[in-house]
Design a protein around this motif. Structure first.
Motif, PDB file in Angstrom:
ATOM      1  N   LYS A  79      29.371  38.424  -4.330  1.00  0.00           N
ATOM      2  CA  LYS A  79      29.106  39.611  -3.520  1.00  0.00           C
ATOM      3  C   LYS A  79      30.381  40.459  -3.815  1.00  0.00           C
ATOM      4  CE  LYS A  79      26.334  37.618   0.056  1.00  0.00           C
ATOM      5  NZ  LYS A  79      26.120  37.642   1.712  1.00  0.00           N
ATOM      6  N   TRP A  80      30.345  41.808  -3.783  1.00  0.00           N
ATOM      7  CA  TRP A  80      31.490  42.588  -3.915  1.00  0.00           C
ATOM      8  C   TRP A  80      31.363  43.716  -2.996  1.00  0.00           C
ATOM      9  CZ3 TRP A  80      27.390  43.065  -7.282  1.00  0.00           C
ATOM     10  CH2 TRP A  80      26.867  44.177  -7.104  1.00  0.00           C
ATOM     11  N   ILE A 107      20.241  41.758  -8.936  1.00  0.00           N
ATOM     12  CA  ILE A 107      21.282  42.385  -8.583  1.00  0.00           C
ATOM     13  C   ILE A 107      20.823  43.213  -7.229  1.00  0.00           C
ATOM     14  CG2 ILE A 107      23.050  44.112  -8.949  1.00  0.00           C
ATOM     15  CD1 ILE A 107      23.081  43.166 -11.973  1.00  0.00           C
ATOM     16  N   ARG A 108      21.348  43.260  -6.427  1.00  0.00           N
ATOM     17  CA  ARG A 108      20.909  43.868  -5.068  1.00  0.00           C
ATOM     18  C   ARG A 108      22.305  44.861  -4.856  1.00  0.00           C
ATOM     19  NH1 ARG A 108      19.003  38.536  -4.714  1.00  0.00           N
ATOM     20  NH2 ARG A 108      21.227  37.920  -3.655  1.00  0.00           N
ATOM     21  N   LYS A 111      25.493  49.807  -1.539  1.00  0.00           N
ATOM     22  CA  LYS A 111      26.475  51.127  -1.858  1.00  0.00           C
ATOM     23  C   LYS A 111      26.926  51.635  -3.403  1.00  0.00           C
ATOM     24  CE  LYS A 111      29.813  50.710   1.138  1.00  0.00           C
ATOM     25  NZ  LYS A 111      30.623  50.769   1.887  1.00  0.00           N
ATOM     26  N   PRO A 112      26.700  52.827  -3.789  1.00  0.00           N
ATOM     27  CA  PRO A 112      26.487  53.942  -3.179  1.00  0.00           C
ATOM     28  C   PRO A 112      25.006  54.270  -2.952  1.00  0.00           C
ATOM     29  CG  PRO A 112      26.953  54.200  -5.553  1.00  0.00           C
ATOM     30  CD  PRO A 112      27.310  52.787  -5.100  1.00  0.00           C
ATOM     31  N   PHE A 113      23.988  53.485  -3.426  1.00  0.00           N
ATOM     32  CA  PHE A 113      22.565  53.519  -3.032  1.00  0.00           C
ATOM     33  C   PHE A 113      21.915  52.094  -2.960  1.00  0.00           C
ATOM     34  CE2 PHE A 113      23.387  53.457  -7.819  1.00  0.00           C
ATOM     35  CZ  PHE A 113      22.574  52.348  -8.181  1.00  0.00           C
ATOM     36  N   SER A 114      20.927  52.155  -2.420  1.00  0.00           N
ATOM     37  CA  SER A 114      20.209  50.873  -2.051  1.00  0.00           C
ATOM     38  C   SER A 114      19.118  50.721  -3.494  1.00  0.00           C
ATOM     39  CB  SER A 114      19.567  50.782  -0.733  1.00  0.00           C
ATOM     40  OG  SER A 114      18.925  49.612  -0.735  1.00  0.00           O
ATOM     41  N   ASN A 115      19.321  49.617  -4.085  1.00  0.00           N
ATOM     42  CA  ASN A 115      18.504  49.077  -5.117  1.00  0.00           C
ATOM     43  C   ASN A 115      18.419  47.752  -5.360  1.00  0.00           C
ATOM     44  OD1 ASN A 115      16.433  49.936  -7.222  1.00  0.00           O
ATOM     45  ND2 ASN A 115      17.870  50.437  -8.671  1.00  0.00           N
TER      46      ASN A 115
END
Length: 176
Positions: A79-80, A107-108, A111-115
């Protein structure tokens, strides 16, 4: 009237381009490293080693990190969280390992966007010696993400970032 047409075109072009783009995407880069396949694989399968070659991780020396599980095994999670916009926040999980050949990840991004996307690092013997390393990102894009990909030429930007990371990996492994 001309201004209205220009504005309409500026809006319509990205919308039409995004509508024509595939929902599926693959972004890949590869490099040949002068080291044995096992040596390369034994390095890339560990999430912690990303600190030594991954361009995005290296962009923030103050990156907040957490490792869950046994690194280098299926189910391990990295996690980062970063205040640097290009690095953002998210997590990467090892979903599959084919020893000596391939590591797959989910990869989840938060930020800066949810994907959510898939990624893999594969190794194979290179013609003429050394190891060919291929790093891929793949997944599905929403209509909004397709617009984003079109407007910012994201596929080429990410391919260049992958190539930079692979050059870092090559430098790291060839000096040891």
């Amino acid at each position: 009237m001309i201004v209205a047409i220009v504005i309409a075109m500026l809006i319509l072009i990205p919308l039409v381009a995004a509508a024509c783009m595939s929902e599926d995407y693959v972004i890949e880069s590869d490099i040949t490293i002068n080291a044995s396949r096992q040596q390369v694989f034994d390095f890339v399968k560990y999430l912690r080693n990303g600190d030594r070659f991954n361009k995005w991780v290296m962009e923030d020396p103050n990156l907040r990190k957490e490792f869950i599980g046994t690194d280098g095994t299926e189910g391990a999670v990295y996690k980062w969280d970063s205040d640097v916009k290009n690095v953002g926040q998210g997590e990467q999980e090892i979903t599959s390992i084919k020893e000596g050949e391939r590591v797959e990840y989910e990869i989840r991004f938060v930020k800066p966007f949810s994907n959510v996307c898939g990624a893999s690092i594969a190794t194979k013997d290179a013609v003429g010696g050394g190891t060919q390393v291929s790093w891929s990102f793949f997944g599905k894009r929403s209509f909004g993400m397709r617009i984003f990909h079109f407007l910012f030429n994201l596929k080429n930007v990410l391919r260049k970032d992958l190539a930079t990371s692979l050059r870092n990996l090559k430098n790291q492994l060839e000096k040891s």
